[in-house]
Design an enzyme around this catalytic site. Structure first.
Site, PDB file in Angstrom:
ATOM      1  N   ALA A   1      31.436  60.860  40.816  1.00  0.00           N
ATOM      2  CA  ALA A   1      32.748  61.561  41.473  1.00  0.00           C
ATOM      3  C   ALA A   1      32.976  62.526  40.578  1.00  0.00           C
ATOM      4  O   ALA A   1      34.239  63.368  40.274  1.00  0.00           O
ATOM      5  CB  ALA A   1      34.152  60.366  41.701  1.00  0.00           C
TER       6      ALA A   1
ATOM      7  N   TRP B   1      40.110  40.087  36.521  1.00  0.00           N
ATOM      8  CA  TRP B   1      38.477  39.336  35.493  1.00  0.00           C
ATOM      9  C   TRP B   1      38.299  37.564  35.685  1.00  0.00           C
ATOM     10  O   TRP B   1      37.448  37.046  36.008  1.00  0.00           O
ATOM     11  CB  TRP B   1      39.038  40.062  34.160  1.00  0.00           C
ATOM     12  CG  TRP B   1      37.655  40.397  33.314  1.00  0.00           C
ATOM     13  CD1 TRP B   1      36.404  41.016  33.667  1.00  0.00           C
ATOM     14  CD2 TRP B   1      37.038  38.490  32.888  1.00  0.00           C
ATOM     15  NE1 TRP B   1      35.525  40.441  33.156  1.00  0.00           N
ATOM     16  CE2 TRP B   1      35.948  39.357  32.461  1.00  0.00           C
ATOM     17  CE3 TRP B   1      37.137  37.183  32.568  1.00  0.00           C
ATOM     18  CZ2 TRP B   1      34.519  38.783  31.989  1.00  0.00           C
ATOM     19  CZ3 TRP B   1      35.906  37.241  31.970  1.00  0.00           C
ATOM     20  CH2 TRP B   1      34.846  37.382  31.368  1.00  0.00           C
TER      21      TRP B   1
ATOM     22  N   PHE C   1      35.859  57.335  39.000  1.00  0.00           N
ATOM     23  CA  PHE C   1      36.577  57.885  37.795  1.00  0.00           C
ATOM     24  C   PHE C   1      38.392  57.895  38.391  1.00  0.00           C
ATOM     25  O   PHE C   1      38.745  57.378  39.347  1.00  0.00           O
ATOM     26  CB  PHE C   1      36.074  58.841  37.380  1.00  0.00           C
ATOM     27  CG  PHE C   1      35.055  59.411  37.116  1.00  0.00           C
ATOM     28  CD1 PHE C   1      34.582  58.493  35.895  1.00  0.00           C
ATOM     29  CD2 PHE C   1      33.952  59.417  37.306  1.00  0.00           C
ATOM     30  CE1 PHE C   1      33.761  58.293  35.281  1.00  0.00           C
ATOM     31  CE2 PHE C   1      32.505  59.681  36.846  1.00  0.00           C
ATOM     32  CZ  PHE C   1      32.378  59.029  35.641  1.00  0.00           C
TER      33      PHE C   1
ATOM     34  N   THR D   1      36.601  46.153  38.846  1.00  0.00           N
ATOM     35  CA  THR D   1      37.240  44.474  39.306  1.00  0.00           C
ATOM     36  C   THR D   1      38.181  44.677  39.832  1.00  0.00           C
ATOM     37  O   THR D   1      38.617  43.631  40.548  1.00  0.00           O
ATOM     38  CB  THR D   1      37.778  44.292  38.064  1.00  0.00           C
ATOM     39  OG1 THR D   1      35.873  44.265  37.217  1.00  0.00           O
ATOM     40  CG2 THR D   1      37.673  42.409  37.326  1.00  0.00           C
TER      41      THR D   1
ATOM     42  N   ARG E   1      31.049  51.892  46.976  1.00  0.00           N
ATOM     43  CA  ARG E   1      29.575  52.490  46.532  1.00  0.00           C
ATOM     44  C   ARG E   1      28.361  51.630  45.798  1.00  0.00           C
ATOM     45  O   ARG E   1      28.858  50.795  45.160  1.00  0.00           O
ATOM     46  CB  ARG E   1      29.720  53.784  45.661  1.00  0.00           C
ATOM     47  CG  ARG E   1      30.522  55.274  46.297  1.00  0.00           C
ATOM     48  CD  ARG E   1      31.198  55.184  45.371  1.00  0.00           C
ATOM     49  NE  ARG E   1      31.912  55.200  44.232  1.00  0.00           N
ATOM     50  CZ  ARG E   1      32.502  55.805  42.955  1.00  0.00           C
ATOM     51  NH1 ARG E   1      31.499  56.980  42.327  1.00  0.00           N
ATOM     52  NH2 ARG E   1      32.825  55.907  41.638  1.00  0.00           N
TER      53      ARG E   1
ATOM     54  N   LYS F   1      38.124  49.613  37.565  1.00  0.00           N
ATOM     55  CA  LYS F   1      38.557  49.803  39.139  1.00  0.00           C
ATOM     56  C   LYS F   1      37.935  49.114  39.696  1.00  0.00           C
ATOM     57  O   LYS F   1      38.600  48.516  40.840  1.00  0.00           O
ATOM     58  CB  LYS F   1      38.336  51.349  39.098  1.00  0.00           C
ATOM     59  CG  LYS F   1      38.756  51.737  40.674  1.00  0.00           C
ATOM     60  CD  LYS F   1      39.025  53.252  40.792  1.00  0.00           C
ATOM     61  CE  LYS F   1      37.115  54.079  40.608  1.00  0.00           C
ATOM     62  NZ  LYS F   1      37.068  54.336  39.447  1.00  0.00           N
TER      63      LYS F   1
ATOM     64  N   LYS G   1      27.650  53.893  30.542  1.00  0.00           N
ATOM     65  CA  LYS G   1      28.353  53.168  31.911  1.00  0.00           C
ATOM     66  C   LYS G   1      28.694  51.518  32.421  1.00  0.00           C
ATOM     67  O   LYS G   1      29.870  51.344  32.469  1.00  0.00           O
ATOM     68  CB  LYS G   1      28.790  54.292  32.689  1.00  0.00           C
ATOM     69  CG  LYS G   1      30.297  53.881  33.785  1.00  0.00           C
ATOM     70  CD  LYS G   1      30.353  54.469  34.987  1.00  0.00           C
ATOM     71  CE  LYS G   1      31.545  54.226  35.746  1.00  0.00           C
ATOM     72  NZ  LYS G   1      31.582  53.653  36.201  1.00  0.00           N
TER      73      LYS G   1
ATOM     74  N   PHE H   1      44.437  42.969  30.224  1.00  0.00           N
ATOM     75  CA  PHE H   1      42.992  41.732  29.425  1.00  0.00           C
ATOM     76  C   PHE H   1      43.778  40.596  28.913  1.00  0.00           C
ATOM     77  O   PHE H   1      45.343  40.955  28.676  1.00  0.00           O
ATOM     78  CB  PHE H   1      42.995  43.724  28.385  1.00  0.00           C
ATOM     79  CG  PHE H   1      41.525  44.083  28.875  1.00  0.00           C
ATOM     80  CD1 PHE H   1      40.628  44.250  28.347  1.00  0.00           C
ATOM     81  CD2 PHE H   1      42.241  44.697  29.979  1.00  0.00           C
ATOM     82  CE1 PHE H   1      39.822  44.892  28.519  1.00  0.00           C
ATOM     83  CE2 PHE H   1      41.264  45.291  30.525  1.00  0.00           C
ATOM     84  CZ  PHE H   1      39.749  45.991  30.122  1.00  0.00           C
TER      85      PHE H   1
END
Length: 555
Positions: A273, A409, A301, A73, A94, A71, A105, A381
């Site tokens: 979250a 990415w 999240f 990224t 954040r 998210k 994480k 991906f």
């Protein structure tokens, strides 16, 4: 280039002085406090008199899985994509917590060629905001215990103190402790516990305060505990509002950094979250809206947690609702929601993808309930096949939602140009925001609407303590505050193992935590914890600092 790790890409990048980034959005050197060459805090009076005109884009996601969603990224890549289109954009994120950074994480600076930098600083101590919050929180805890030790003129019942100490690292050993042992001079023995800093009420207050005056008002309203007759005791009564506020005098200022493509980014505040409200600060978002034409922010999240809280808790304070909501999904994660094991995700599997799409569909429908335009970003991906990508876009189209592949990415903003164009078009649509619940609704009504309309559940069960608290809160006049649900992030239910889009389930509320400074009530569901633990092999095990000061292993 695909063999490079995120930190290696960030360390090889050429970043510009923060004064240049500030100048892009009309900030002069006197408008910022520099923390070295590449970080700064924006002084609070800046932009205060500028009229808000920018568009607000909220980035959220499906329920996370070990396969990854990306998210942050996509948020960074979308911001860079808008910049490439010639739009004046700011990203508002954040701050990372050291708990996930050192645990499992990871950080919160994006990845690949879609990152905010300096990523090492942001993921570690940054400008000291987390430390300031931790210190302020624990100062208040010390003042509470000192008040009791010195005579307790407020009559605080030491069995009913609800203010906990905090630490910004996962430490399960501190969840439930006894303090004050060792004799009379060591204080009054009592049970206590630690939360992680990002779940603290002070973090929520910092992120919801509009200015210093509002910060002080909210701090003063914090309920620290109760008397023997169950009367609430506040920070104002303790007489230490000013002391706690002054410890946050710098932390309240939003932090300015940049992306690898030199798009301005404001990184400020970091509530989780799943156990907090999951949004960056109101001050940061408001500042971005006044300085740029497009503000791209994210909520933590899945959309069942962060986005719901953004829309029902943050936007009434912000005074601005999103112009577009972007939901991030990956082929890999949807296949896991469809029942595929992580080891088999590299193989094409249209059946598992189609089955797992129900999770994305639920989030699409949830966000559309707020009457805000929705766009899906497929975070690509290398293992995704053309057949899978086309299938997912068709599934979204069948639900009258456009989906765009974002290869951010590997390609940064270039990989988000189609998404960026769609977002610009979407932001020009005229809609009227529709809240999920009304302010006047009771706590039970708010929770039932969240459970049935957002989670897809059918029933709410309240434990004995929660039932007693509902009665008490109604008597105290707290029953019309917004509700912040503390729930597992992995499922729409409160059972982390129920993937996809479960239905006809019951959400179990075991207790509530009143946060009168933040101005919401936290509902603890299932077995969710406010102090996480570290995994068997923490990320910290792979980190290293070379003799010449070079960091490695930080993703």
């Amino acid at each position: 280039m695909f063999s490079l790790k995120d930190i290696e890409i960030a360390q090889q990048a050429e970043i510009v002085k923060i004064t240049e980034i500030a100048a892009k959005v009309g900030l002069k050197p006197t408008d910022i406090d520099q923390y070295g060459d590449y970080k700064a805090k924006i002084k609070l009076p800046v932009a205060a008199n500028k009229k808000t005109k920018g568009k607000l884009i909220l980035v959220t996601a499906i329920n996370p899985t070990p396969a990854g969603e990306g998210k942050s990224t996509v948020t960074v890549g979308l911001g860079d994509g808008l910049s490439l289109l010639g739009k004046k954009a700011i990203i508002a994120l954040r701050e990372p917590s050291l708990g996930p950074v050192m645990g499992m994480k990871g950080g919160a600076t994006g990845g690949g060629y879609s990152q905010v930098v300096p990523m090492e600083d942001i993921n570690l101590h940054f400008t000291g905001d987390m430390h300031a919050l931790t210190t302020a929180n624990n100062t208040l805890a010390a003042l509470i215990d000192n008040h009791i030790y010195q005579g307790n003129t407020l009559g605080i019942d030491q069995r009913r103190i609800i203010w906990k100490r905090v630490l910004d690292i996962n430490d399960r050993a501190l969840r439930h402790v006894v303090i004050g042992l060792g004799g009379i001079s060591q204080g009054i023995p009592r049970e206590d516990g630690f939360d992680i800093t990002v779940a603290s009420e002070l973090m929520a207050i910092l992120c919801l305060a509009k200015d210093i005056a509002d910060l002080k008002r909210r701090i003063g309203n914090i309920v620290i505990g109760y008397t023997a007759t169950r009367e609430p005791v506040t920070v104002t009564q303790l007489g230490v509002t000013g002391a706690i506020a002054l410890l946050l005098k710098d932390a309240i200022k939003p932090n300015l950094v940049q992306t690898l493509a030199h798009t301005p980014a404001i990184v400020h505040g970091g509530p989780f979250a799943n156990i907090a409200h999951g949004c960056n600060s109101v001050i940061a978002t408001q500042t971005a809206l006044k300085l740029a034409d497009y503000t791209i922010t994210e909520a933590g999240f899945g959309a069942d947690l962060g986005a719901e809280k953004f829309l029902d808790i943050k936007t009434p304070v912000l005074g601005k609702t999103p112009d577009t909501i972007v939901i991030v999904a990956t082929i890999r994660a949807l296949k896991m929601h469809g029942g595929l094991k992580k080891d088999n995700l590299e193989q094409e599997n249209i059946e598992a993808l189609t089955k797992g799409y129900v999770n994305l569909r639920k989030h699409i429908n949830n966000m559309k309930q707020y009457n805000v335009p929705v766009v899906v970003a497929i975070n690509q991906f290398t293992s995704d096949t053309e057949n899978e990508l086309i299938t997912l876009q068709k599934l979204c189209a069948n639900d009258e939602t456009e989906a765009f592949v974002a290869n951010v990415w590997a390609n940064g903003g270039e990989g988000a140009l189609d998404l960026a164009k769609a977002v610009v078009s979407s932001c020009d649509k005229t809609t009227e925001f529709k809240p999920l619940y009304e302010v006047e609704d009771s706590i039970q009504t708010k929770i039932e609407k969240i459970v049935t309309d957002i989670y897809g559940g059918s029933k709410v069960e309240y434990g004995p303590k929660a039932k007693r608290q509902l009665k008490q809160f109604a008597e105290l006049g707290w029953d019309h505050l917004p509700v912040c649900m503390a729930k597992t992030q992995y499922s729409l239910s409160d059972d982390a193992k129920k993937l996809g889009a479960p239905s006809d389930f019951t959400i179990h509320v075991r207790e509530f935590v009143p946060k009168l400074g933040a101005q919401f009530i936290v509902a603890l569901t299932g077995n969710v914890l406010t102090m996480p633990g570290l995994p068997k092999t923490p990320a910290a095990n792979g980190m290293e600092l070379s003799d010449d000061g070079q960091i490695s292993g930080l993703y």
